[in-house]
Design an enzyme around this catalytic site. Structure first.
Site, short mmCIF file in Angstrom:
data_model
loop_
_atom_site.label_atom_id
_atom_site.label_comp_id
_atom_site.label_asym_id
_atom_site.label_seq_id
_atom_site.Cartn_x
_atom_site.Cartn_y
_atom_site.Cartn_z
N GLY A 45 0.52 -1.07 0.43
CA GLY A 45 0.18 0.19 0.08
C GLY A 45 0.74 1.38 0.13
O GLY A 45 0.46 2.45 -0.86
N THR A 46 1.98 1.19 0.84
CA THR A 46 2.60 2.41 0.30
C THR A 46 3.24 2.82 -0.88
O THR A 46 3.32 3.98 -1.28
CB THR A 46 3.90 2.08 1.72
OG1 THR A 46 3.66 2.49 3.20
CG2 THR A 46 4.43 3.66 0.97
N THR B 39 10.76 -7.51 -12.63
CA THR B 39 10.14 -8.35 -12.13
C THR B 39 8.65 -8.60 -11.72
O THR B 39 9.57 -9.11 -10.13
CB THR B 39 11.38 -10.55 -12.00
OG1 THR B 39 12.33 -9.78 -12.58
CG2 THR B 39 10.30 -11.48 -12.06
N ASN C 247 -8.31 3.63 9.46
CA ASN C 247 -7.50 2.59 9.56
C ASN C 247 -7.64 3.10 11.40
O ASN C 247 -8.02 0.97 12.11
CB ASN C 247 -6.45 2.33 9.33
CG ASN C 247 -5.79 3.88 9.78
OD1 ASN C 247 -5.92 4.56 9.31
ND2 ASN C 247 -4.48 2.92 9.84
N CYS D 209 4.58 3.64 15.67
CA CYS D 209 5.93 3.80 15.25
C CYS D 209 5.97 2.70 14.78
O CYS D 209 6.00 1.43 15.68
CB CYS D 209 6.58 4.84 15.24
SG CYS D 209 7.22 4.02 16.80
N SER E 21 -4.08 -3.49 -0.83
CA SER E 21 -3.28 -3.66 0.34
C SER E 21 -3.82 -5.20 0.11
O SER E 21 -4.38 -5.12 0.56
CB SER E 21 -2.56 -2.71 1.02
OG SER E 21 -1.27 -3.53 1.23
N ALA E 22 -2.84 -6.41 0.19
CA ALA E 22 -3.01 -7.94 -0.07
C ALA E 22 -3.01 -7.89 1.51
O ALA E 22 -3.61 -9.00 2.12
CB ALA E 22 -2.62 -8.48 -0.87
N HIS E 23 -2.13 -7.75 1.89
CA HIS E 23 -2.27 -8.15 3.70
C HIS E 23 -3.09 -8.19 4.48
O HIS E 23 -3.70 -8.15 5.51
CB HIS E 23 -1.04 -7.99 4.01
CG HIS E 23 -0.73 -6.57 4.46
ND1 HIS E 23 -0.69 -6.24 6.08
CD2 HIS E 23 -0.14 -5.82 4.28
CE1 HIS E 23 -0.45 -5.18 5.82
NE2 HIS E 23 -0.20 -4.08 5.84
#
Length: 384
Positions: free
Chosen positions: A71-72, A237, A150, A324, A198-200
Protein backbone atom coordinates in the site's frame (compact mmCIF):
# COMPACT_ATOMS: atom_id res chain seq x y z
CA UNK A 1 -7.24 -19.00 28.33
CA UNK A 2 -5.70 -21.75 26.19
CA UNK A 3 -6.01 -20.10 22.78
CA UNK A 4 -5.15 -16.55 21.90
CA UNK A 5 -7.76 -14.17 20.49
CA UNK A 6 -6.64 -12.04 17.56
CA UNK A 7 -8.39 -8.65 17.37
CA UNK A 8 -5.89 -6.66 15.30
CA UNK A 9 -7.16 -7.35 11.78
CA UNK A 10 -6.75 -3.73 10.63
CA UNK A 11 -3.01 -4.08 11.20
CA UNK A 12 -2.87 -7.29 9.21
CA UNK A 13 -5.19 -10.19 8.54
CA UNK A 14 -4.09 -13.82 8.87
CA UNK A 15 -3.28 -15.45 5.55
CA UNK A 16 -6.36 -17.00 3.97
CA UNK A 17 -6.14 -20.70 3.03
CA UNK A 18 -7.07 -19.78 -0.54
CA UNK A 19 -4.15 -17.35 -0.72
CA UNK A 20 -1.75 -19.89 0.74
CA UNK A 21 -2.82 -22.51 -1.83
CA UNK A 22 -2.41 -20.05 -4.71
CA UNK A 23 1.04 -19.05 -3.51
CA UNK A 24 2.15 -22.66 -3.14
CA UNK A 25 1.10 -23.30 -6.74
CA UNK A 26 3.03 -20.23 -7.90
CA UNK A 27 6.17 -21.31 -6.09
CA UNK A 28 6.15 -24.51 -8.12
CA UNK A 29 6.44 -22.53 -11.37
CA UNK A 30 9.87 -22.08 -12.89
CA UNK A 31 9.04 -19.40 -15.43
CA UNK A 32 9.52 -15.63 -15.46
CA UNK A 33 6.22 -13.99 -16.47
CA UNK A 34 8.08 -11.93 -19.08
CA UNK A 35 9.40 -15.05 -20.84
CA UNK A 36 7.64 -16.31 -23.96
CA UNK A 37 8.16 -20.04 -23.42
CA UNK A 38 5.53 -22.30 -21.86
CA UNK A 39 6.85 -21.88 -18.33
CA UNK A 40 6.82 -18.12 -18.68
CA UNK A 41 3.31 -18.17 -20.10
CA UNK A 42 2.12 -20.17 -17.09
CA UNK A 43 3.50 -17.53 -14.75
CA UNK A 44 2.01 -14.75 -16.88
CA UNK A 45 -1.40 -16.40 -16.79
CA UNK A 46 -1.27 -16.53 -13.01
CA UNK A 47 -0.41 -12.83 -12.84
CA UNK A 48 -3.14 -11.85 -15.28
CA UNK A 49 -5.79 -13.97 -13.56
CA UNK A 50 -4.98 -12.17 -10.32
CA UNK A 51 -5.05 -8.81 -12.08
CA UNK A 52 -8.54 -9.59 -13.34
CA UNK A 53 -9.67 -10.59 -9.85
CA UNK A 54 -8.33 -7.40 -8.26
CA UNK A 55 -9.85 -5.25 -11.00
CA UNK A 56 -13.22 -6.96 -10.62
CA UNK A 57 -13.21 -6.35 -6.87
CA UNK A 58 -13.22 -2.58 -7.41
CA UNK A 59 -15.11 -2.35 -10.71
CA UNK A 60 -12.05 -1.47 -12.81
CA UNK A 61 -10.55 -2.68 -16.07
CA UNK A 62 -7.72 -5.22 -15.61
CA UNK A 63 -5.39 -3.10 -17.73
CA UNK A 64 -5.67 -0.31 -15.17
CA UNK A 65 -4.21 -2.39 -12.31
CA UNK A 66 -0.52 -1.94 -11.51
CA UNK A 67 0.92 -4.31 -8.91
CA UNK A 68 3.23 -2.79 -6.30
CA UNK A 69 5.13 -3.96 -3.23
CA UNK A 70 2.27 -2.86 -0.97
CA UNK A 71 0.00 0.00 0.00
CA UNK A 72 2.77 2.47 0.77
CA UNK A 73 4.32 2.08 -2.67
CA UNK A 74 0.88 2.35 -4.27
CA UNK A 75 0.30 5.64 -2.43
CA UNK A 76 3.69 7.06 -3.39
CA UNK A 77 3.20 5.97 -7.01
CA UNK A 78 -0.13 7.82 -7.07
CA UNK A 79 1.05 11.00 -5.36
CA UNK A 80 3.14 12.69 -8.03
CA UNK A 81 2.86 16.08 -9.74
CA UNK A 82 1.56 16.02 -13.29
CA UNK A 83 -1.23 13.46 -12.99
CA UNK A 84 -4.35 14.59 -14.80
CA UNK A 85 -7.66 13.52 -16.26
CA UNK A 86 -7.99 13.32 -20.03
CA UNK A 87 -8.35 16.86 -21.31
CA UNK A 88 -7.77 18.30 -17.85
CA UNK A 89 -5.03 20.28 -16.14
CA UNK A 90 -2.08 18.48 -14.53
CA UNK A 91 -2.05 18.44 -10.73
CA UNK A 92 0.46 20.94 -9.35
CA UNK A 93 -0.26 20.60 -5.62
CA UNK A 94 -1.49 18.00 -3.15
CA UNK A 95 -4.34 18.23 -0.64
CA UNK A 96 -4.58 15.47 1.96
CA UNK A 97 -6.92 14.94 4.87
CA UNK A 98 -5.32 15.28 8.31
CA UNK A 99 -6.06 11.65 9.23
CA UNK A 100 -4.19 9.88 6.43
CA UNK A 101 -1.57 7.16 6.56
CA UNK A 102 2.00 8.44 6.99
CA UNK A 103 2.87 7.67 3.36
CA UNK A 104 0.17 10.14 2.29
CA UNK A 105 0.78 12.75 4.98
CA UNK A 106 4.42 12.91 3.86
CA UNK A 107 3.23 13.90 0.41
CA UNK A 108 4.51 11.11 -1.79
CA UNK A 109 6.58 12.74 -4.52
CA UNK A 110 5.22 16.26 -4.04
CA UNK A 111 7.60 18.84 -2.54
CA UNK A 112 6.60 19.63 1.08
CA UNK A 113 5.70 23.24 0.24
CA UNK A 114 3.06 22.01 -2.23
CA UNK A 115 1.29 19.78 0.31
CA UNK A 116 -1.64 21.09 2.38
CA UNK A 117 -3.85 19.36 4.93
CA UNK A 118 -7.63 19.42 5.14
CA UNK A 119 -9.18 19.16 8.59
CA UNK A 120 -11.82 16.74 9.78
CA UNK A 121 -14.87 16.97 12.03
CA UNK A 122 -15.14 15.61 15.57
CA UNK A 123 -16.60 12.44 14.01
CA UNK A 124 -13.52 12.00 11.81
CA UNK A 125 -15.14 12.99 8.52
CA UNK A 126 -13.46 15.37 6.10
CA UNK A 127 -14.37 19.05 6.36
CA UNK A 128 -16.05 19.54 3.00
CA UNK A 129 -16.25 23.32 3.31
CA UNK A 130 -12.50 23.57 3.92
CA UNK A 131 -11.91 21.26 0.97
CA UNK A 132 -13.97 23.55 -1.29
CA UNK A 133 -12.09 26.63 -0.12
CA UNK A 134 -8.70 24.99 -0.59
CA UNK A 135 -9.54 23.81 -4.11
CA UNK A 136 -10.66 27.33 -5.06
CA UNK A 137 -7.44 28.93 -3.84
CA UNK A 138 -4.92 27.75 -6.41
CA UNK A 139 -3.85 25.51 -9.25
CA UNK A 140 -5.30 22.11 -10.07
CA UNK A 141 -4.75 19.70 -7.19
CA UNK A 142 -4.52 16.03 -6.48
CA UNK A 143 -6.69 15.30 -3.44
CA UNK A 144 -5.84 12.19 -1.42
CA UNK A 145 -7.98 10.66 1.27
CA UNK A 146 -8.86 7.32 2.84
CA UNK A 147 -12.12 5.62 1.99
CA UNK A 148 -12.22 4.38 5.59
CA UNK A 149 -9.90 5.27 8.44
CA UNK A 150 -7.69 2.53 9.80
CA UNK A 151 -8.07 3.70 13.42
CA UNK A 152 -11.67 4.84 13.87
CA UNK A 153 -13.22 2.95 10.95
CA UNK A 154 -15.01 6.15 9.85
CA UNK A 155 -16.14 5.87 6.22
CA UNK A 156 -15.67 9.02 4.17
CA UNK A 157 -18.25 10.43 1.69
CA UNK A 158 -16.08 9.60 -1.30
CA UNK A 159 -18.71 10.18 -4.00
CA UNK A 160 -19.49 13.64 -2.62
CA UNK A 161 -15.79 14.45 -2.35
CA UNK A 162 -15.25 13.30 -5.95
CA UNK A 163 -17.95 15.63 -7.20
CA UNK A 164 -16.38 18.59 -5.35
CA UNK A 165 -12.88 17.71 -6.57
CA UNK A 166 -13.81 17.20 -10.20
CA UNK A 167 -15.95 20.34 -10.30
CA UNK A 168 -12.78 22.22 -9.39
CA UNK A 169 -10.85 20.59 -12.24
CA UNK A 170 -8.78 18.45 -9.86
CA UNK A 171 -8.17 14.72 -9.28
CA UNK A 172 -9.01 12.30 -6.48
CA UNK A 173 -6.79 9.55 -5.09
CA UNK A 174 -8.48 7.16 -2.65
CA UNK A 175 -6.60 4.99 -0.19
CA UNK A 176 -9.03 2.07 -0.12
CA UNK A 177 -6.73 -0.28 1.76
CA UNK A 178 -9.00 -0.66 4.78
CA UNK A 179 -12.30 -0.66 2.90
CA UNK A 180 -12.02 -3.08 -0.02
CA UNK A 181 -13.16 -6.51 1.13
CA UNK A 182 -15.02 -5.03 4.13
CA UNK A 183 -17.57 -2.75 2.46
CA UNK A 184 -18.66 -2.35 -1.18
CA UNK A 185 -16.27 -0.24 -3.27
CA UNK A 186 -16.62 0.62 -6.96
CA UNK A 187 -14.17 2.99 -8.62
CA UNK A 188 -16.68 4.02 -11.29
CA UNK A 189 -19.62 4.61 -8.95
CA UNK A 190 -17.45 6.64 -6.59
CA UNK A 191 -15.72 8.38 -9.53
CA UNK A 192 -12.24 7.99 -8.06
CA UNK A 193 -9.25 8.60 -10.31
CA UNK A 194 -6.64 6.50 -8.48
CA UNK A 195 -7.13 3.82 -5.82
CA UNK A 196 -4.54 2.16 -3.58
CA UNK A 197 -4.94 -1.43 -2.35
CA UNK A 198 -2.98 -3.81 -0.13
CA UNK A 199 -3.26 -7.59 0.00
CA UNK A 200 -2.46 -8.30 3.62
CA UNK A 201 -5.46 -6.34 4.94
CA UNK A 202 -7.81 -8.88 3.34
CA UNK A 203 -5.90 -12.09 4.02
CA UNK A 204 -3.38 -11.98 1.21
CA UNK A 205 0.39 -12.00 1.73
CA UNK A 206 2.38 -9.05 3.02
CA UNK A 207 4.50 -7.19 0.48
CA UNK A 208 2.04 -6.93 -2.39
CA UNK A 209 -0.44 -4.21 -3.30
CA UNK A 210 -1.81 -2.37 -6.29
CA UNK A 211 -2.59 1.03 -7.71
CA UNK A 212 -5.80 1.06 -9.75
CA UNK A 213 -6.44 3.86 -12.24
CA UNK A 214 -9.80 5.16 -13.39
CA UNK A 215 -10.72 5.22 -17.05
CA UNK A 216 -9.92 8.91 -17.54
CA UNK A 217 -6.62 9.19 -15.68
CA UNK A 218 -3.44 10.16 -17.54
CA UNK A 219 0.09 11.16 -16.73
CA UNK A 220 0.97 9.11 -13.63
CA UNK A 221 4.76 9.10 -13.54
CA UNK A 222 6.43 5.70 -12.87
CA UNK A 223 8.26 5.41 -9.56
CA UNK A 224 10.51 2.53 -10.66
CA UNK A 225 12.02 2.57 -14.14
CA UNK A 226 13.84 -0.16 -15.97
CA UNK A 227 12.13 -3.00 -17.80
CA UNK A 228 8.71 -2.76 -19.34
CA UNK A 229 6.86 -4.75 -16.67
CA UNK A 230 3.36 -3.69 -15.58
CA UNK A 231 2.85 -1.92 -18.91
CA UNK A 232 5.75 0.38 -18.12
CA UNK A 233 4.20 1.63 -14.89
CA UNK A 234 6.40 -0.34 -12.49
CA UNK A 235 9.70 -1.93 -13.45
CA UNK A 236 10.96 -5.19 -11.96
CA UNK A 237 10.09 -8.87 -12.27
CA UNK A 238 6.62 -9.42 -10.88
CA UNK A 239 6.19 -11.09 -7.49
CA UNK A 240 4.20 -13.97 -8.96
CA UNK A 241 3.48 -15.77 -5.69
CA UNK A 242 2.46 -12.57 -3.92
CA UNK A 243 0.26 -11.51 -6.81
CA UNK A 244 -1.39 -14.94 -6.96
CA UNK A 245 -2.08 -14.81 -3.23
CA UNK A 246 -3.54 -11.32 -3.59
CA UNK A 247 -5.88 -12.47 -6.32
CA UNK A 248 -7.08 -15.49 -4.35
CA UNK A 249 -7.61 -13.40 -1.20
CA UNK A 250 -9.64 -10.74 -2.94
CA UNK A 251 -11.88 -13.35 -4.59
CA UNK A 252 -12.55 -14.96 -1.20
CA UNK A 253 -13.20 -11.59 0.46
CA UNK A 254 -15.64 -10.37 -2.18
CA UNK A 255 -17.47 -13.70 -2.30
CA UNK A 256 -18.45 -13.44 1.38
CA UNK A 257 -18.67 -9.64 1.60
CA UNK A 258 -22.41 -9.27 2.21
CA UNK A 259 -22.70 -11.96 4.87
CA UNK A 260 -19.46 -10.98 6.62
CA UNK A 261 -20.42 -7.32 6.77
CA UNK A 262 -23.61 -8.14 8.64
CA UNK A 263 -21.97 -10.73 10.90
CA UNK A 264 -19.07 -8.48 11.87
CA UNK A 265 -21.33 -5.53 12.56
CA UNK A 266 -23.34 -7.70 14.96
CA UNK A 267 -20.17 -8.76 16.75
CA UNK A 268 -18.86 -5.20 16.89
CA UNK A 269 -22.13 -3.99 18.39
CA UNK A 270 -21.91 -6.71 21.03
CA UNK A 271 -18.36 -5.65 21.81
CA UNK A 272 -19.24 -1.97 22.09
CA UNK A 273 -22.27 -2.74 24.22
CA UNK A 274 -19.96 -4.42 26.71
CA UNK A 275 -17.37 -1.64 26.62
CA UNK A 276 -20.02 0.97 27.38
CA UNK A 277 -20.56 -0.63 30.79
CA UNK A 278 -17.29 1.00 31.85
CA UNK A 279 -18.04 4.45 33.26
CA UNK A 280 -16.79 7.20 30.97
CA UNK A 281 -16.05 4.93 28.01
CA UNK A 282 -15.66 6.79 24.71
CA UNK A 283 -16.17 5.09 21.35
CA UNK A 284 -14.72 7.27 18.64
CA UNK A 285 -16.63 8.12 15.43
CA UNK A 286 -19.66 6.19 16.72
CA UNK A 287 -22.03 8.69 15.07
CA UNK A 288 -20.32 8.40 11.68
CA UNK A 289 -20.68 5.61 9.11
CA UNK A 290 -18.01 3.07 10.06
CA UNK A 291 -16.41 -0.14 8.94
CA UNK A 292 -18.36 -3.06 10.40
CA UNK A 293 -15.27 -4.55 12.04
CA UNK A 294 -13.63 -1.59 13.81
CA UNK A 295 -13.89 -0.14 17.32
CA UNK A 296 -11.58 2.55 18.71
CA UNK A 297 -12.27 3.31 22.35
CA UNK A 298 -10.81 4.75 25.49
CA UNK A 299 -11.66 5.67 29.06
CA UNK A 300 -10.30 8.94 30.47
CA UNK A 301 -7.13 8.19 32.39
CA UNK A 302 -6.28 5.07 30.39
CA UNK A 303 -2.87 4.73 28.73
CA UNK A 304 -3.00 2.69 25.54
CA UNK A 305 0.43 1.14 25.97
CA UNK A 306 -0.51 -0.27 29.37
CA UNK A 307 -3.85 -1.52 28.08
CA UNK A 308 -2.34 -3.23 25.03
CA UNK A 309 0.18 -5.03 27.26
CA UNK A 310 -2.58 -5.98 29.69
CA UNK A 311 -4.72 -7.46 26.93
CA UNK A 312 -1.69 -9.30 25.54
CA UNK A 313 -1.00 -10.90 28.91
CA UNK A 314 -4.63 -12.05 28.93
CA UNK A 315 -4.07 -13.72 25.54
CA UNK A 316 -5.74 -11.07 23.38
CA UNK A 317 -4.01 -9.16 20.58
CA UNK A 318 -5.22 -5.57 20.20
CA UNK A 319 -3.46 -2.36 19.20
CA UNK A 320 -3.24 1.27 20.15
CA UNK A 321 -4.74 3.95 17.95
CA UNK A 322 -1.35 4.50 16.36
CA UNK A 323 2.07 2.91 16.65
CA UNK A 324 5.34 3.86 15.01
CA UNK A 325 7.69 1.36 13.44
CA UNK A 326 9.60 0.85 16.68
CA UNK A 327 6.45 -0.37 18.41
CA UNK A 328 6.37 2.58 20.81
CA UNK A 329 2.83 3.85 21.27
CA UNK A 330 2.33 7.44 20.12
CA UNK A 331 -0.69 9.70 20.64
CA UNK A 332 -3.04 9.20 17.70
CA UNK A 333 -2.67 11.94 15.06
CA UNK A 334 -6.15 10.93 13.88
CA UNK A 335 -7.74 11.74 17.24
CA UNK A 336 -5.76 14.94 17.60
CA UNK A 337 -7.06 16.01 14.16
CA UNK A 338 -10.58 15.23 15.42
CA UNK A 339 -10.05 17.67 18.28
CA UNK A 340 -9.18 15.32 21.13
CA UNK A 341 -6.31 16.37 23.37
CA UNK A 342 -3.20 14.29 24.04
CA UNK A 343 -4.55 12.84 27.28
CA UNK A 344 -7.44 11.25 25.40
CA UNK A 345 -5.51 10.52 22.20
CA UNK A 346 -2.76 8.61 24.00
CA UNK A 347 -5.31 6.26 25.57
CA UNK A 348 -7.04 4.96 22.44
CA UNK A 349 -7.23 1.19 22.00
CA UNK A 350 -8.29 -0.34 18.68
CA UNK A 351 -10.15 -3.62 18.38
CA UNK A 352 -10.63 -4.90 14.84
CA UNK A 353 -12.37 -8.10 13.79
CA UNK A 354 -12.17 -10.48 10.84
CA UNK A 355 -13.61 -13.58 9.21
CA UNK A 356 -12.57 -16.00 11.97
CA UNK A 357 -13.67 -13.76 14.85
CA UNK A 358 -16.41 -15.44 16.87
CA UNK A 359 -18.86 -14.44 19.57
CA UNK A 360 -16.68 -16.40 21.99
CA UNK A 361 -13.73 -14.19 21.04
CA UNK A 362 -15.78 -11.07 21.79
CA UNK A 363 -16.92 -12.44 25.12
CA UNK A 364 -13.34 -13.36 26.04
CA UNK A 365 -12.26 -9.83 25.19
CA UNK A 366 -14.97 -8.29 27.33
CA UNK A 367 -14.14 -10.62 30.22
CA UNK A 368 -10.49 -9.60 29.97
CA UNK A 369 -11.45 -5.92 29.85
CA UNK A 370 -13.58 -6.26 32.98
CA UNK A 371 -10.56 -7.71 34.78
CA UNK A 372 -8.20 -5.11 33.42
CA UNK A 373 -10.27 -1.94 33.57
CA UNK A 374 -10.32 -1.32 37.31
CA UNK A 375 -6.67 -2.24 37.76
CA UNK A 376 -5.46 -0.17 34.80
CA UNK A 377 -7.49 2.90 35.63
CA UNK A 378 -6.62 2.75 39.32
CA UNK A 379 -2.94 2.44 38.46
CA UNK A 380 -3.05 5.42 36.11
CA UNK A 381 -4.92 7.59 38.62
CA UNK A 382 -2.38 6.74 41.34
CA UNK A 383 0.54 7.69 39.10
CA UNK A 384 -1.09 10.82 37.64
Amino acid sequence: MTERVYLDWNATAPLRPEAMAAMAKAWELAGNPSSVHAEGRQARRMVEDARTAVASAVGAAPGNVTFTSGGTEANVLALAPGARRAGGRPAQRLLVSAIEHASVLMGGRFPPDLVSRIGVTADGLIDLDQLRRSLAEGAAALVSMMAANNETGAVQPIAEVAEIVHSAGSLLHVDAIQSVGKIPFDIKELDADLVSLSAHKIGGPKGIGALVAGERIEGVEPLLRGGGQERGHRAGTENVAGIAGFGAAVVAAIRTLATETARLETLRNRLEGGLRHTAGAIIFSEKAPRLPNTTLFTVPGLRAETAVIGFDLEGIAVSSGSACSSGKVQPSHVLEAMGFGPKIAQGAVRLSLGWSTSQTDIDCCLEAWRKLANALLSEERNTA
